[in-house]
Design a protein around this motif. Structure first.
Motif, PDB file in Angstrom:
ATOM      1  N   GLN A  21       1.105  -1.069   0.019  1.00 30.91           N
ATOM      2  CA  GLN A  21      -0.041  -0.029   0.095  1.00 30.91           C
ATOM      3  C   GLN A  21       0.907   1.151   0.074  1.00 30.91           C
ATOM      4  O   GLN A  21       0.460   2.184  -0.619  1.00 30.91           O
ATOM      5  CB  GLN A  21      -0.916   0.099   1.291  1.00 30.91           C
ATOM      6  CG  GLN A  21      -2.191   1.072   1.068  1.00 30.91           C
ATOM      7  CD  GLN A  21      -3.014   0.921   2.347  1.00 30.91           C
ATOM      8  OE1 GLN A  21      -2.974  -0.232   2.925  1.00 30.91           O
ATOM      9  NE2 GLN A  21      -3.452   2.102   2.780  1.00 30.91           N
ATOM     10  N   LYS A  26      -3.868   6.078  -4.365  1.00 33.94           N
ATOM     11  CA  LYS A  26      -5.309   5.964  -4.570  1.00 33.94           C
ATOM     12  C   LYS A  26      -5.570   4.358  -5.166  1.00 33.94           C
ATOM     13  O   LYS A  26      -6.285   3.760  -4.449  1.00 33.94           O
ATOM     14  CB  LYS A  26      -6.049   7.006  -5.261  1.00 33.94           C
ATOM     15  CG  LYS A  26      -6.084   8.395  -4.946  1.00 33.94           C
ATOM     16  CD  LYS A  26      -6.686   9.108  -5.655  1.00 33.94           C
ATOM     17  CE  LYS A  26      -6.415  10.593  -5.232  1.00 33.94           C
ATOM     18  NZ  LYS A  26      -5.891  11.535  -6.265  1.00 33.94           N
ATOM     19  N   SER A  27      -4.934   4.153  -6.181  1.00 32.05           N
ATOM     20  CA  SER A  27      -5.419   2.905  -6.893  1.00 32.05           C
ATOM     21  C   SER A  27      -4.116   2.214  -7.708  1.00 32.05           C
ATOM     22  O   SER A  27      -3.321   3.071  -7.822  1.00 32.05           O
ATOM     23  CB  SER A  27      -6.584   2.802  -8.034  1.00 32.05           C
ATOM     24  OG  SER A  27      -5.889   3.919  -8.987  1.00 32.05           O
ATOM     25  N   GLN A  41      -8.107  -3.276 -12.398  1.00 29.07           N
ATOM     26  CA  GLN A  41      -7.794  -2.879 -10.811  1.00 29.07           C
ATOM     27  C   GLN A  41      -7.572  -4.045 -10.169  1.00 29.07           C
ATOM     28  O   GLN A  41      -8.229  -4.925 -10.006  1.00 29.07           O
ATOM     29  CB  GLN A  41      -9.098  -1.949 -10.521  1.00 29.07           C
ATOM     30  CG  GLN A  41      -9.292  -0.636 -11.231  1.00 29.07           C
ATOM     31  CD  GLN A  41      -8.191   0.289 -10.799  1.00 29.07           C
ATOM     32  OE1 GLN A  41      -7.589   0.470  -9.963  1.00 29.07           O
ATOM     33  NE2 GLN A  41      -7.744   0.894 -11.956  1.00 29.07           N
ATOM     34  N   LYS A  43      -7.150  -5.324  -6.051  1.00 29.37           N
ATOM     35  CA  LYS A  43      -8.260  -5.067  -4.837  1.00 29.37           C
ATOM     36  C   LYS A  43      -7.283  -4.760  -3.679  1.00 29.37           C
ATOM     37  O   LYS A  43      -6.202  -5.327  -3.292  1.00 29.37           O
ATOM     38  CB  LYS A  43      -8.837  -6.457  -4.521  1.00 29.37           C
ATOM     39  CG  LYS A  43      -9.798  -6.312  -3.562  1.00 29.37           C
ATOM     40  CD  LYS A  43     -10.714  -7.672  -3.475  1.00 29.37           C
ATOM     41  CE  LYS A  43     -11.683  -7.705  -2.299  1.00 29.37           C
ATOM     42  NZ  LYS A  43     -12.394  -9.131  -2.093  1.00 29.37           N
ATOM     43  N   LYS A  44      -7.837  -3.709  -2.957  1.00 33.15           N
ATOM     44  CA  LYS A  44      -7.196  -3.440  -1.592  1.00 33.15           C
ATOM     45  C   LYS A  44      -7.585  -4.351  -0.628  1.00 33.15           C
ATOM     46  O   LYS A  44      -8.722  -4.620  -0.156  1.00 33.15           O
ATOM     47  CB  LYS A  44      -7.811  -1.777  -1.434  1.00 33.15           C
ATOM     48  CG  LYS A  44      -6.854  -1.142  -0.099  1.00 33.15           C
ATOM     49  CD  LYS A  44      -7.066   0.149  -0.016  1.00 33.15           C
ATOM     50  CE  LYS A  44      -6.391   0.785   0.968  1.00 33.15           C
ATOM     51  NZ  LYS A  44      -6.542   2.220   1.216  1.00 33.15           N
ATOM     52  N   PHE A  51      -2.189  -4.231  -2.344  1.00 27.65           N
ATOM     53  CA  PHE A  51      -3.286  -4.477  -3.312  1.00 27.65           C
ATOM     54  C   PHE A  51      -3.195  -5.744  -4.005  1.00 27.65           C
ATOM     55  O   PHE A  51      -1.724  -6.081  -4.116  1.00 27.65           O
ATOM     56  CB  PHE A  51      -3.139  -3.262  -4.222  1.00 27.65           C
ATOM     57  CG  PHE A  51      -3.478  -2.157  -3.954  1.00 27.65           C
ATOM     58  CD1 PHE A  51      -4.938  -1.573  -4.167  1.00 27.65           C
ATOM     59  CD2 PHE A  51      -2.834  -1.117  -3.013  1.00 27.65           C
ATOM     60  CE1 PHE A  51      -5.348  -0.366  -3.752  1.00 27.65           C
ATOM     61  CE2 PHE A  51      -3.597   0.148  -2.759  1.00 27.65           C
ATOM     62  CZ  PHE A  51      -4.592   0.435  -2.827  1.00 27.65           C
ATOM     63  N   ASP A  70      -2.218   5.045  -9.562  1.00 28.17           N
ATOM     64  CA  ASP A  70      -2.807   6.053  -9.665  1.00 28.17           C
ATOM     65  C   ASP A  70      -3.103   6.817 -11.250  1.00 28.17           C
ATOM     66  O   ASP A  70      -3.294   7.822 -11.324  1.00 28.17           O
ATOM     67  CB  ASP A  70      -2.488   7.253  -8.753  1.00 28.17           C
ATOM     68  CG  ASP A  70      -2.142   6.820  -7.346  1.00 28.17           C
ATOM     69  OD1 ASP A  70      -2.942   6.115  -6.868  1.00 28.17           O
ATOM     70  OD2 ASP A  70      -0.884   7.157  -6.733  1.00 28.17           O
TER      71      ASP A  70
END
Length: 98
Positions: A21, A26-27, A41, A43-44, A51, A70
């Motif tokens: 992380q 953000k992603s 994407q 998954k967190k 992730f 991001d």
């Protein structure tokens, strides 16, 4: 980090891609040849503060991938099996399933 799980009775390998992380604001998306280079994407996972993306891939092959953080920054996985120039002045990660 990349975790591979080989099956004795199947011609596929379960692969888990994991990114800490602290490397992400953000992603993060996995972008790979086995996904037709379309961002997927990740998954967190709160428990591991990372992730993750898990998939099954055919055995005895090699795949290219990178992480898109991001929607703006490309990074490679230090746990990749190898690296290969990608034609954009950087390297793609290589994942071997053999």
């Amino acid at each position: 980090m990349i975790n591979k799980r080989f099956f004795k009775t199947k011609d596929e390998v379960e692969v888990t891609f994991e990114l800490p992380q602290e490397q992400v604001d953000k992603s993060v998306a996995l972008v790979a040849d086995f996904l037709d280079w379309q961002p997927m994407q990740m998954k967190k996972v709160a428990k591991t503060k990372s992730f993750k993306f898990k998939t099954r891939l055919p055995k005895d092959q090699q795949f290219e991938f990178r992480y898109l953080v991001d929607d703006e920054r490309w990074i490679n996985d230090p746990a990749a099996d190898q690296y290969k120039p990608n034609g954009f002045g950087e390297d793609n990660c290589l994942l071997n399933t053999y």
